[in-house]
Design a protein around this motif. Structure first.
Motif, mmCIF file in Angstrom:
data_model
loop_
_atom_site.group_PDB
_atom_site.id
_atom_site.type_symbol
_atom_site.label_atom_id
_atom_site.label_comp_id
_atom_site.label_asym_id
_atom_site.label_seq_id
_atom_site.Cartn_x
_atom_site.Cartn_y
_atom_site.Cartn_z
ATOM 1 N N ASN A 23 1.428 -1.395 0.284
ATOM 2 C CA ASN A 23 0.005 0.109 0.615
ATOM 3 C C ASN A 23 0.708 1.590 0.378
ATOM 4 O O ASN A 23 1.495 1.398 1.147
ATOM 5 N N TRP A 25 0.870 4.053 0.172
ATOM 6 C CA TRP A 25 0.496 5.423 0.573
ATOM 7 C C TRP A 25 0.438 5.749 2.351
ATOM 8 O O TRP A 25 0.562 6.397 2.969
ATOM 9 N N LEU A 26 -0.292 4.528 2.873
ATOM 10 C CA LEU A 26 -0.320 4.038 4.005
ATOM 11 C C LEU A 26 1.055 4.006 4.942
ATOM 12 O O LEU A 26 0.987 4.997 5.863
ATOM 13 N N PHE A 29 2.241 7.954 4.719
ATOM 14 C CA PHE A 29 1.332 8.850 5.494
ATOM 15 C C PHE A 29 2.032 8.771 7.036
ATOM 16 O O PHE A 29 1.455 9.536 7.823
ATOM 17 N N LEU A 58 -1.534 13.553 1.206
ATOM 18 C CA LEU A 58 -1.176 11.773 2.212
ATOM 19 C C LEU A 58 -2.721 11.348 2.409
ATOM 20 O O LEU A 58 -2.911 10.502 1.906
ATOM 21 N N GLY A 59 -3.373 11.420 3.466
ATOM 22 C CA GLY A 59 -5.031 11.159 3.854
ATOM 23 C C GLY A 59 -5.687 11.163 2.683
ATOM 24 O O GLY A 59 -6.102 10.016 2.696
ATOM 25 N N LEU A 62 -4.906 7.935 0.932
ATOM 26 C CA LEU A 62 -4.452 6.594 1.517
ATOM 27 C C LEU A 62 -6.429 6.530 1.277
ATOM 28 O O LEU A 62 -6.463 5.120 0.499
ATOM 29 N N ASP A 65 -7.071 5.225 -2.404
ATOM 30 C CA ASP A 65 -6.804 4.440 -2.512
ATOM 31 C C ASP A 65 -7.349 2.654 -1.681
ATOM 32 O O ASP A 65 -7.561 2.341 -2.243
ATOM 33 N N PHE A 66 -7.633 3.470 -0.540
ATOM 34 C CA PHE A 66 -8.462 2.373 0.348
ATOM 35 C C PHE A 66 -9.479 1.455 -0.751
ATOM 36 O O PHE A 66 -9.670 0.021 -0.270
ATOM 37 N N SER A 89 7.228 5.583 -3.672
ATOM 38 C CA SER A 89 7.121 5.589 -2.664
ATOM 39 C C SER A 89 7.977 5.490 -1.995
ATOM 40 O O SER A 89 8.662 5.768 -0.735
ATOM 41 N N ASP A 148 -3.730 -4.124 3.002
ATOM 42 C CA ASP A 148 -3.353 -3.367 3.992
ATOM 43 C C ASP A 148 -2.956 -2.930 4.982
ATOM 44 O O ASP A 148 -2.597 -2.675 5.648
#
Length: 188
Positions: A23, A25-26, A29, A58-59, A62, A65-66, A89, A148
């Motif tokens: 993931n 972005w996680l 973030f 970023l949030g 995230l 994408d989630f 990333s 995730d």
């Protein structure tokens, strides 16, 4: 420079890059938020991710994408984009973490982080393709939740017990290589 701190930073960097392969972005973030809270220090210019604007962007990415990764038609497009986003990333995370605490050249940290994230992302994409083919994409949202959760756990472990994060990334790599080999040997 304390060698113990440098080694811990490099080990954490491998874990964070691996998490980015699952993931993108996680871990970005989480790292930015931890930098903002003063728990970790991201090296410049990656410390800019912890600004209010950086955290909001970023949030938002995230969350998008989630949610998007749980929608079977959209998840394929996100995985295609992830072929570029995941290594970027991973490179940012590795460089932001190890580049700040070590004397490792930036090019090396960028390449290492990008390679680790891309390899994990490719293994993830292969698993997702197999799931799509065998379950008509019905299992993909469940796999996405697992990815995730694994990314979140790997991010936490990277900061709390970096050696375990490296071992987890290595185990994922071995499992991915074994799955790829067995798939190639299977009769068509």
């Amino acid at each position: 420079m304390d060698p113990t701190t440098a080694i811990g930073s490099v080990l954490a960097s491998f874990g964070l890059a691996g998490a980015a392969g699952l993931n993108a972005w996680l871990p970005l973030f989480a790292s930015a938020l931890l930098d903002r809270l003063g728990v970790v220090d991201l090296g410049a210019p990656f410390d800019q991710l912890s600004t209010t604007t950086g955290l909001v962007v970023l949030g938002t990415l995230l969350v998008l994408d989630f949610v998007g990764d749980k929608i079977p038609a959209l998840d394929h497009a996100l995985h295609a984009a992830g072929t570029v986003i995941a290594p970027a990333s991973g490179a940012a995370l590795f460089t932001g973490q190890a580049g700040f605490e070590t004397d490792i050249p930036t090019l090396v940290t960028v390449l290492a982080g990008g390679a680790v994230a891309e390899l994990v992302h490719l293994a993830r994409a292969a698993l997702r393709a197999a799931s799509s083919a065998t379950t008509a994409t019905l299992a993909n949202p469940v796999l996405s939740v697992g990815e995730d959760a694994t990314s979140a756990a790997l991010t936490a472990v990277a900061f709390l017990a970096p050696i375990l994060a490296v071992l987890a990334v290595a185990a994922m790599g071995i499992a991915g290589a074994m799955a790829w080999r067995s798939r190639r040997r299977a009769p068509a």
